[in-house]
Design an enzyme around this catalytic site. Structure first.
Site, mmCIF file in Angstrom:
data_model
loop_
_atom_site.group_PDB
_atom_site.id
_atom_site.type_symbol
_atom_site.label_atom_id
_atom_site.label_comp_id
_atom_site.label_asym_id
_atom_site.label_seq_id
_atom_site.Cartn_x
_atom_site.Cartn_y
_atom_site.Cartn_z
ATOM 1 N N HIS A 5 -2.281 -9.722 -7.186
ATOM 2 C CA HIS A 5 -1.767 -8.986 -7.907
ATOM 3 C C HIS A 5 -0.824 -9.394 -9.091
ATOM 4 O O HIS A 5 0.019 -10.626 -9.041
ATOM 5 C CB HIS A 5 -0.725 -8.128 -6.888
ATOM 6 C CG HIS A 5 0.267 -6.941 -7.591
ATOM 7 N ND1 HIS A 5 1.585 -7.021 -7.555
ATOM 8 C CD2 HIS A 5 -0.383 -6.025 -8.184
ATOM 9 C CE1 HIS A 5 1.924 -5.993 -8.197
ATOM 10 N NE2 HIS A 5 0.999 -5.347 -8.696
ATOM 11 N N GLU A 25 -5.904 -9.040 -10.497
ATOM 12 C CA GLU A 25 -5.316 -7.873 -11.058
ATOM 13 C C GLU A 25 -4.525 -8.395 -12.211
ATOM 14 O O GLU A 25 -3.510 -9.263 -12.101
ATOM 15 C CB GLU A 25 -4.686 -6.762 -10.340
ATOM 16 C CG GLU A 25 -4.311 -5.630 -11.029
ATOM 17 C CD GLU A 25 -2.879 -5.338 -10.995
ATOM 18 O OE1 GLU A 25 -2.375 -4.144 -10.952
ATOM 19 O OE2 GLU A 25 -1.994 -6.162 -10.852
ATOM 20 N N ASP A 27 -2.546 -7.268 -15.933
ATOM 21 C CA ASP A 27 -1.739 -5.877 -16.712
ATOM 22 C C ASP A 27 -1.947 -5.939 -18.105
ATOM 23 O O ASP A 27 -1.935 -7.260 -18.443
ATOM 24 C CB ASP A 27 0.002 -5.860 -16.451
ATOM 25 C CG ASP A 27 0.269 -5.599 -14.774
ATOM 26 O OD1 ASP A 27 -0.177 -4.723 -14.217
ATOM 27 O OD2 ASP A 27 0.713 -6.561 -14.351
ATOM 28 N N HIS A 41 3.559 -7.174 -17.343
ATOM 29 C CA HIS A 41 3.947 -5.913 -16.521
ATOM 30 C C HIS A 41 5.262 -5.467 -16.902
ATOM 31 O O HIS A 41 5.572 -4.178 -17.150
ATOM 32 C CB HIS A 41 4.086 -6.686 -15.139
ATOM 33 C CG HIS A 41 4.251 -5.167 -14.090
ATOM 34 N ND1 HIS A 41 5.411 -4.546 -13.862
ATOM 35 C CD2 HIS A 41 3.225 -4.738 -13.364
ATOM 36 C CE1 HIS A 41 5.453 -3.849 -13.174
ATOM 37 N NE2 HIS A 41 4.132 -3.430 -12.890
ATOM 38 N N ASP A 85 -5.136 -3.515 -15.165
ATOM 39 C CA ASP A 85 -4.309 -2.574 -14.951
ATOM 40 C C ASP A 85 -4.004 -2.008 -16.326
ATOM 41 O O ASP A 85 -2.988 -2.734 -16.931
ATOM 42 C CB ASP A 85 -3.198 -3.110 -14.102
ATOM 43 C CG ASP A 85 -2.143 -1.767 -13.702
ATOM 44 O OD1 ASP A 85 -2.394 -0.794 -14.349
ATOM 45 O OD2 ASP A 85 -1.531 -2.072 -12.768
#
EC number: 4.6.1.-
Length: 273
Positions: A5, A25, A27, A41, A85
């Site tokens: 993440h 993942e 951002d 993020h 994301d």
């Protein structure tokens, strides 16, 4: 898929893969003209994490390309899937198509190297707003017009807003999407969340007329939550601690039922419980 993440700095790619992630993942923030700008993020983010690591998006893509190209000195054979994301909530609905086109152009140049031995990972475009379904249509147009429609075989989709599953289905219909669908469900690791909607998503995946191919749950850090998600039948778990998920997968209750996905596993193929 063990999904690392918030991997927003190039150095974190190795860090997460070395802990057991086969997927990451990342951002993606956009500027006011709908250009993908940073892998960032920002605050707030998960408990126990630094929220502010970032790279310029195109620079990150170049690092990612090296990590997913066989023969490169930075190649990580285990890294097979990347979820972008997309922080598109900052955009107006009418910018979604542009954002998709610009994102695809950026990937085409910096990741796929215009179809010339670029990175091999599968890509999931994760979109927070159902109203931004045109991000998908804009994205899909670009490889076609640039002469590389085959690259769309590597691209899948996710709507990440925990919306009603029926509403998600409608958004895909508008976007002309049939297949390559991942469905996320989850919340920041700072807060608890039940598994009701995950179970609904798994039921859709396993039904004869469902639209979902894979289901993943985020953001998981505890062994007990990992077991709950595996018992519910998910295909992926997003985590800040890939080693925790890998540990649970090696427990006798799970090691005969689950294995860690490799490049040979098609992420768009439904594997029913």
């Amino acid at each position: 898929w063990i999904m690392g993440h918030m991997v927003n700095a190039i150095a974190q790619i190795d860090e997460f893969v070395n802990l057991g992630a086969n997927s990451i993942e990342t951002d993606v923030s956009f500027d006011k003209n709908a250009n993908p700008e940073y892998t960032y993020h920002g605050i707030p983010c998960d408990c126990g994490r630094t929220c502010t690591k970032s790279e310029k998006f195109n620079v990150f893509l170049q690092g990612l390309q090296k990590a997913t190209t066989p023969g490169d000195s930075k190649y990580q054979v285990k890294l097979v899937l990347v979820v972008f994301d997309l922080k598109s909530s900052s955009l107006y609905d009418n910018q979604a198509s542009d954002a998709g086109k610009k994102l695809a152009k950026s990937l085409l140049q910096n990741y796929w190297k215009n179809g010339n031995n670029g990175g091999r990972a599968y890509i999931v475009l994760s979109i927070p707003n159902l109203t931004h379904y045109k991000l998908i249509t804009g994205f899909k147009e670009t490889p076609k017009t640039e002469g590389h429609p085959e690259l769309m075989e590597k691209v899948g989709y996710d709507f990440s807003g925990n919306d009603d599953i029926d509403q998600v289905a409608k958004a895909y219909k508008k976007a002309g999407v049939t297949g390559h669908v991942w469905q996320s469900d989850g919340i920041t690791n700072c807060l608890p969340r039940g598994l009701d909607r995950v179970k609904q998503a798994v039921a859709n995946r396993d039904s004869s007329n469902g639209f979902i191919n894979k289901v993943y749950y985020w953001t998981v850090g505890k062994r007990s939550t990992t077991r709950g998600a595996l018992d519910a039948g998910v295909d992926g778990i997003m985590t800040n601690y890939p080693d925790v998920i890998a540990d649970v997968l090696s427990e006798s209750a799970y090691k005969s039922k689950f294995r860690i996905a490799t490049y040979e596993d098609n992420p768009w193929e439904t594997f029913k419980n």
